[in-house]
Design a protein around this motif. Structure first.
Motif, mmCIF file in Angstrom:
data_model
loop_
_atom_site.group_PDB
_atom_site.id
_atom_site.type_symbol
_atom_site.label_atom_id
_atom_site.label_comp_id
_atom_site.label_asym_id
_atom_site.label_seq_id
_atom_site.Cartn_x
_atom_site.Cartn_y
_atom_site.Cartn_z
ATOM 1 N N ALA A 1 16.997 11.554 -11.239
ATOM 2 C CA ALA A 1 17.210 12.900 -11.766
ATOM 3 C C ALA A 1 17.422 13.897 -10.632
ATOM 4 O O ALA A 1 18.288 14.778 -10.723
ATOM 5 N N ASP A 2 16.651 13.757 -9.565
ATOM 6 C CA ASP A 2 16.830 14.633 -8.403
ATOM 7 C C ASP A 2 18.196 14.428 -7.769
ATOM 8 O O ASP A 2 18.853 15.391 -7.360
ATOM 9 N N LEU A 3 18.639 13.189 -7.692
ATOM 10 C CA LEU A 3 19.934 12.882 -7.111
ATOM 11 C C LEU A 3 21.067 13.474 -7.954
ATOM 12 O O LEU A 3 22.001 14.069 -7.423
ATOM 13 N N SER B 1 0.807 -1.223 0.000
ATOM 14 C CA SER B 1 0.000 0.000 0.000
ATOM 15 C C SER B 1 0.843 1.278 0.000
ATOM 16 O O SER B 1 0.301 2.367 -0.154
ATOM 17 N N MET B 2 2.159 1.143 0.121
ATOM 18 C CA MET B 2 3.020 2.324 0.128
ATOM 19 C C MET B 2 3.082 2.945 -1.266
ATOM 20 O O MET B 2 3.111 2.250 -2.275
ATOM 21 N N GLU B 3 3.106 4.275 -1.291
ATOM 22 C CA GLU B 3 3.243 4.979 -2.567
ATOM 23 C C GLU B 3 4.702 4.932 -3.002
ATOM 24 O O GLU B 3 5.600 5.244 -2.232
ATOM 25 N N ARG B 4 4.941 4.542 -4.224
ATOM 26 C CA ARG B 4 6.301 4.419 -4.748
ATOM 27 C C ARG B 4 6.630 5.616 -5.628
ATOM 28 O O ARG B 4 5.768 6.191 -6.281
ATOM 29 N N PHE B 5 7.914 5.974 -5.643
ATOM 30 C CA PHE B 5 8.394 7.017 -6.528
ATOM 31 C C PHE B 5 8.956 6.368 -7.784
ATOM 32 O O PHE B 5 9.523 5.280 -7.721
ATOM 33 N N LYS B 6 8.827 7.057 -8.884
ATOM 34 C CA LYS B 6 9.436 6.550 -10.100
ATOM 35 C C LYS B 6 10.947 6.679 -9.969
ATOM 36 O O LYS B 6 11.460 7.688 -9.503
ATOM 37 N N ILE B 7 11.657 5.668 -10.401
ATOM 38 C CA ILE B 7 13.117 5.651 -10.305
ATOM 39 C C ILE B 7 13.720 6.806 -11.091
ATOM 40 O O ILE B 7 14.646 7.461 -10.643
ATOM 41 N N SER B 8 13.198 7.083 -12.263
ATOM 42 C CA SER B 8 13.783 8.122 -13.105
ATOM 43 C C SER B 8 13.683 9.488 -12.445
ATOM 44 O O SER B 8 14.594 10.298 -12.549
#
Length: 68
Positions: A33-35, A22-29
């Motif tokens: 990009a933020d990193l 149920s956790m919301e996932r972030f897109k890897i891309s």
């Protein structure tokens, strides 16, 4: 006793998997990009890229070893 213990362990595992699903996932891309952007913005203050001055290095030995 062992059957009830395994049932309890299985229920805990199912509950944990439900929480993880149920956790919301972030897109890897987006995260990558933020990193990259963060690294580029802070590269001038990164000691791994710029190095540490010998005078301000807290890990440098203060005294040399002298054998008598």
């Amino acid at each position: 006793m062992s059957k009830t213990n395994s049932v309890i362990q299985a229920q805990k595992l199912v509950d944990q998997l439900r929480v993880e699903a149920s956790m919301e996932r972030f897109k890897i891309s987006l995260t990558a990009a933020d990193l990259v952007q963060y690294c580029q913005e802070h590269r001038r203050s990164d000691p791994l890229l710029t190095g540490i001055a010998a005078s301000s290095n807290p890990f440098k030995d203060k005294k040399t070893c002298v054998l008598l």
